[in-house]
Design a protein around this motif. Sequence first.
Motif, short mmCIF file in Angstrom:
data_model
loop_
_atom_site.label_atom_id
_atom_site.label_comp_id
_atom_site.label_asym_id
_atom_site.label_seq_id
_atom_site.Cartn_x
_atom_site.Cartn_y
_atom_site.Cartn_z
N PRO A 1 -0.86 -2.68 9.21
CA PRO A 1 -1.37 -2.06 7.98
C PRO A 1 -2.80 -2.47 7.66
CG PRO A 1 0.45 -3.57 7.48
CD PRO A 1 0.21 -3.65 8.95
N GLY B 1 -2.50 4.99 7.84
CA GLY B 1 -3.41 6.07 8.21
C GLY B 1 -3.53 6.13 9.73
N GLU C 1 -4.03 2.67 11.50
CA GLU C 1 -2.81 1.84 11.43
C GLU C 1 -1.74 2.38 12.38
OE1 GLU C 1 -4.46 3.07 8.73
OE2 GLU C 1 -5.38 1.17 8.08
N GLY D 1 0.83 -1.21 0.00
CA GLY D 1 0.00 0.00 0.00
C GLY D 1 0.86 1.25 0.00
N1 URA Z 1 -3.79 2.92 3.28
C1 URA Z 1 -2.56 2.45 2.98
O1 URA Z 1 -2.03 2.70 1.91
N2 URA Z 1 -1.97 1.67 3.86
C2 URA Z 1 -2.52 1.34 5.03
O2 URA Z 1 -1.89 0.62 5.79
C3 URA Z 1 -3.79 1.85 5.32
C4 URA Z 1 -4.41 2.65 4.44
#
Ligand code: URA
Length: 194
Positions: free
Chosen positions: A63, A54, A57, A50
């Motif tokens: 994550p 956010g 997390e 990802g």
């Molecule tokens: N969005 C992301 O890219 N990673 C995360 O861990 C949570 C939301």
Amino acid sequence: MSSTPAAQEFSSFGALREQALTCTACPLAATRTQVVFGVGDEHASLMFVGEGPGADEDRLGEPFVGRAGKLLTSLIEGIGMTRADVYIANVVKCRPPGNRDPQPVEIDTCRPFLEAQLDFIAPRVVVTLGNFATKLLLDTKTGITKLRGEVQLYRDGAVVIPVLHPSAVLRNGGAALAQARADFVVIRRTLNAS
Ligand code: URA
């Protein structure tokens, strides 16, 4: 997937994790609650990358545990797998304040940790979630809407499959969700064939 030397910097996956958890190399260290290293099977065939943690997390240290994470989890379960079967990480391991985009210096500083995760885990299929992970791993400027669902050769026989970021799917609704589901079918087929 051992051709890049990133993993050689660390004696083990545990050592890599320990080093990441105490990292203060970029400005995000000052505002994070904790480092969000990654979660899942360290020997997974399928790895998701990802963008960055956010608020949820950052609070929980894992994550994709917020709204976007719930969607990602359901897409994974939709192809007959669980979060425990895969590995999930991010381009940057610390939350950008206010959920702003990660800056180039933050991405560059954090990159060795992601490269080493990819080296140690050596997944056959890497799914990049959204633009940041896709552009970083494929070294391209082409956007996710063009690349999504296309299987791209990566390294050492592994492939990258870019898909829409789950947050974008949540923002854009029905058609985006249908595209995401279709792209996860591509992921399933590619895993079955590899
Ligand atoms: N969005 C992301 O890219 N990673 C995360 O861990 C949570 C939301």
